[in-house]
Design a protein around this motif. Sequence first.
Motif, PDB file in Angstrom:
ATOM      1  N   GLU A 181       8.991   5.015  -2.306  1.00  0.00           N
ATOM      2  CA  GLU A 181       7.684   5.783  -2.769  1.00  0.00           C
ATOM      3  C   GLU A 181       7.822   7.285  -2.707  1.00  0.00           C
ATOM      4  N   ALA A 182       8.243   7.817  -1.487  1.00  0.00           N
ATOM      5  CA  ALA A 182       8.531   9.334  -1.276  1.00  0.00           C
ATOM      6  C   ALA A 182       9.508   9.702  -2.350  1.00  0.00           C
ATOM      7  N   ALA A 183      10.656   8.905  -2.683  1.00  0.00           N
ATOM      8  CA  ALA A 183      11.578   9.650  -3.750  1.00  0.00           C
ATOM      9  C   ALA A 183      10.934   9.475  -5.377  1.00  0.00           C
ATOM     10  N   ASP A 185      -4.963   9.981 -15.476  1.00  0.00           N
ATOM     11  CA  ASP A 185      -4.616   8.398 -15.378  1.00  0.00           C
ATOM     12  C   ASP A 185      -3.173   8.420 -14.601  1.00  0.00           C
ATOM     13  N   LEU A 186      -3.091   8.770 -13.343  1.00  0.00           N
ATOM     14  CA  LEU A 186      -1.857   9.030 -12.838  1.00  0.00           C
ATOM     15  C   LEU A 186      -1.076   7.555 -12.532  1.00  0.00           C
ATOM     16  N   VAL A 187      -2.203   6.738 -11.942  1.00  0.00           N
ATOM     17  CA  VAL A 187      -1.601   5.420 -11.455  1.00  0.00           C
ATOM     18  C   VAL A 187      -1.001   4.634 -12.932  1.00  0.00           C
ATOM     19  N   ARG A 188      -1.645   4.675 -14.106  1.00  0.00           N
ATOM     20  CA  ARG A 188      -1.066   3.781 -14.903  1.00  0.00           C
ATOM     21  C   ARG A 188       0.128   4.557 -15.669  1.00  0.00           C
ATOM     22  N   GLN A 189      -0.029   5.839 -15.546  1.00  0.00           N
ATOM     23  CA  GLN A 189       1.271   6.455 -16.177  1.00  0.00           C
ATOM     24  C   GLN A 189       2.583   6.429 -15.126  1.00  0.00           C
ATOM     25  N   VAL A 190       2.321   6.517 -13.855  1.00  0.00           N
ATOM     26  CA  VAL A 190       3.487   5.946 -12.999  1.00  0.00           C
ATOM     27  C   VAL A 190       3.648   4.547 -13.267  1.00  0.00           C
ATOM     28  N   ALA A 191       3.079   3.666 -13.377  1.00  0.00           N
ATOM     29  CA  ALA A 191       3.202   2.149 -13.599  1.00  0.00           C
ATOM     30  C   ALA A 191       4.190   2.004 -14.718  1.00  0.00           C
ATOM     31  N   VAL A 208       1.611   6.529  -6.323  1.00  0.00           N
ATOM     32  CA  VAL A 208       2.877   5.773  -6.362  1.00  0.00           C
ATOM     33  C   VAL A 208       2.741   4.405  -5.947  1.00  0.00           C
ATOM     34  N   ARG A 209       2.058   4.446  -4.857  1.00  0.00           N
ATOM     35  CA  ARG A 209       1.640   3.057  -4.229  1.00  0.00           C
ATOM     36  C   ARG A 209       0.870   2.238  -4.891  1.00  0.00           C
ATOM     37  N   GLU A 210      -0.270   2.943  -5.503  1.00  0.00           N
ATOM     38  CA  GLU A 210      -1.316   2.209  -6.349  1.00  0.00           C
ATOM     39  C   GLU A 210      -0.619   1.493  -7.501  1.00  0.00           C
ATOM     40  N   ALA A 211       0.362   2.320  -8.084  1.00  0.00           N
ATOM     41  CA  ALA A 211       1.137   1.806  -9.395  1.00  0.00           C
ATOM     42  C   ALA A 211       2.043   0.685  -8.983  1.00  0.00           C
ATOM     43  N   ALA A 212       2.645   0.644  -7.731  1.00  0.00           N
ATOM     44  CA  ALA A 212       3.374  -0.709  -7.304  1.00  0.00           C
ATOM     45  C   ALA A 212       2.676  -1.501  -7.124  1.00  0.00           C
ATOM     46  N   ARG A 213       1.466  -1.622  -6.528  1.00  0.00           N
ATOM     47  CA  ARG A 213       0.528  -2.608  -6.490  1.00  0.00           C
ATOM     48  C   ARG A 213       0.246  -3.223  -7.448  1.00  0.00           C
ATOM     49  N   LEU A 214      -0.224  -2.250  -8.728  1.00  0.00           N
ATOM     50  CA  LEU A 214      -0.637  -3.010 -10.010  1.00  0.00           C
ATOM     51  C   LEU A 214       0.912  -3.720 -10.608  1.00  0.00           C
ATOM     52  N   LEU A 215       2.016  -3.138 -10.330  1.00  0.00           N
ATOM     53  CA  LEU A 215       3.295  -3.842 -10.845  1.00  0.00           C
ATOM     54  C   LEU A 215       3.689  -5.165 -10.250  1.00  0.00           C
ATOM     55  N   GLU A 216       3.148  -5.240  -8.896  1.00  0.00           N
ATOM     56  CA  GLU A 216       3.091  -6.278  -8.100  1.00  0.00           C
ATOM     57  C   GLU A 216       2.458  -7.313  -8.760  1.00  0.00           C
ATOM     58  N   SER A 217       0.855  -7.026  -9.051  1.00  0.00           N
ATOM     59  CA  SER A 217       0.200  -7.960  -9.718  1.00  0.00           C
ATOM     60  C   SER A 217       0.644  -8.594 -11.011  1.00  0.00           C
ATOM     61  N   GLN A 218       1.572  -7.917 -11.649  1.00  0.00           N
ATOM     62  CA  GLN A 218       2.014  -8.032 -12.952  1.00  0.00           C
ATOM     63  C   GLN A 218       3.526  -8.827 -13.205  1.00  0.00           C
ATOM     64  N   GLY A 219       3.718  -9.180 -11.692  1.00  0.00           N
ATOM     65  CA  GLY A 219       4.933  -9.518 -11.473  1.00  0.00           C
ATOM     66  C   GLY A 219       6.338  -8.876 -11.471  1.00  0.00           C
ATOM     67  N   GLU A 273      10.089  13.079  -7.275  1.00  0.00           N
ATOM     68  CA  GLU A 273      10.701  13.142  -8.791  1.00  0.00           C
ATOM     69  C   GLU A 273       9.793  13.343  -9.990  1.00  0.00           C
ATOM     70  N   LEU A 274       8.480  12.661  -9.645  1.00  0.00           N
ATOM     71  CA  LEU A 274       7.408  12.807 -10.743  1.00  0.00           C
ATOM     72  C   LEU A 274       6.469  14.080 -10.558  1.00  0.00           C
ATOM     73  N   GLY A 275       6.881  14.660  -9.342  1.00  0.00           N
ATOM     74  CA  GLY A 275       5.978  15.819  -8.814  1.00  0.00           C
ATOM     75  C   GLY A 275       4.451  15.595  -8.598  1.00  0.00           C
ATOM     76  N   ILE A 276       4.247  14.413  -7.820  1.00  0.00           N
ATOM     77  CA  ILE A 276       3.114  13.911  -7.412  1.00  0.00           C
ATOM     78  C   ILE A 276       2.776  13.500  -5.927  1.00  0.00           C
ATOM     79  N   SER A 277       1.673  13.187  -5.488  1.00  0.00           N
ATOM     80  CA  SER A 277       1.460  12.597  -3.961  1.00  0.00           C
ATOM     81  C   SER A 277       2.053  11.063  -3.969  1.00  0.00           C
ATOM     82  N   ARG A 278       2.109  10.504  -2.875  1.00  0.00           N
ATOM     83  CA  ARG A 278       2.720   9.136  -2.863  1.00  0.00           C
ATOM     84  C   ARG A 278       1.339   8.244  -3.118  1.00  0.00           C
ATOM     85  N   ALA A 279       0.314   8.601  -2.860  1.00  0.00           N
ATOM     86  CA  ALA A 279      -0.686   7.586  -3.288  1.00  0.00           C
ATOM     87  C   ALA A 279      -0.768   6.882  -4.595  1.00  0.00           C
TER      88      ALA A 279
END
Length: 233
Positions: free
Chosen positions: A43-45, A17-23, A57-68, A49-55
């Motif tokens: 995203e790259a940084a 569940d990487l996306v929710r963990q990143v979020a 991170v991008r999805e988590a950012a979109r989730l946080l955008e939807s949450q404001g 730092e988290l030791g994962i790919s950028r994908a």
Amino acid sequence: MRPLSPPVGLPVLSDSDLVRQVARRLTDAITSGRLAPGSKVVEAAVARELGISRAPVREAARLLESQGLLRACPRRGFFVREISPADLDEVYDLRLCVERHAAVEASRRLTPAARATLRGHLDALYAAAERDDDAHIVEADYRFHRAICEIADNGRLLRVFDGLASELRVVIGLIGRLYDDPDEIARTHEPVLAAIEAGHPERIVAQIDHHIGVAWREVGRLARTLSPKPEAP
């Protein structure tokens, strides 16, 4: 070569569940002030730092955008949302309306189990303060207030409160900057709980007005002193 962005203290993640963990990690960084209002989420940084790919991170950012919590700027990426003094006034005005009613209704429905739930969230707030754990202070504070709305047993009221969730977490994070002693944040909740337990509506409303009103005034003052970073257009 562009210089690497400095780390902001994000712990390495597990594989599930990487996306929710990143979020969640990004939310913690935002509410604790490690990612300041107006700053860019690189995203790259973050991925490095988290030791994962950028994908994810991008999805988590979109989730946080939807949450404001974040806002997207075309061709520039995601930035931490800035909460203006006007935003704060709107959030706190609505929060007062919701929590006055919720606290009075919660007192009428206060079972021993509900009382224990509120005390448990307050104990968690004290424990987080003892560890000086900003992210968990924010979460425990938020959970205490949400529990009041849950105990009030009004689904629509709870949905209104949840609609404020992201902004409330940022606001509570700002409150943490107002106190040299993290225990003081927890202690300010004791009169609210005592009033709900006593069950007198006028006293409950007075305590909610004081608790939220002091935060409204002081956070508004702090927000006016925070100058956003000039990275975002």
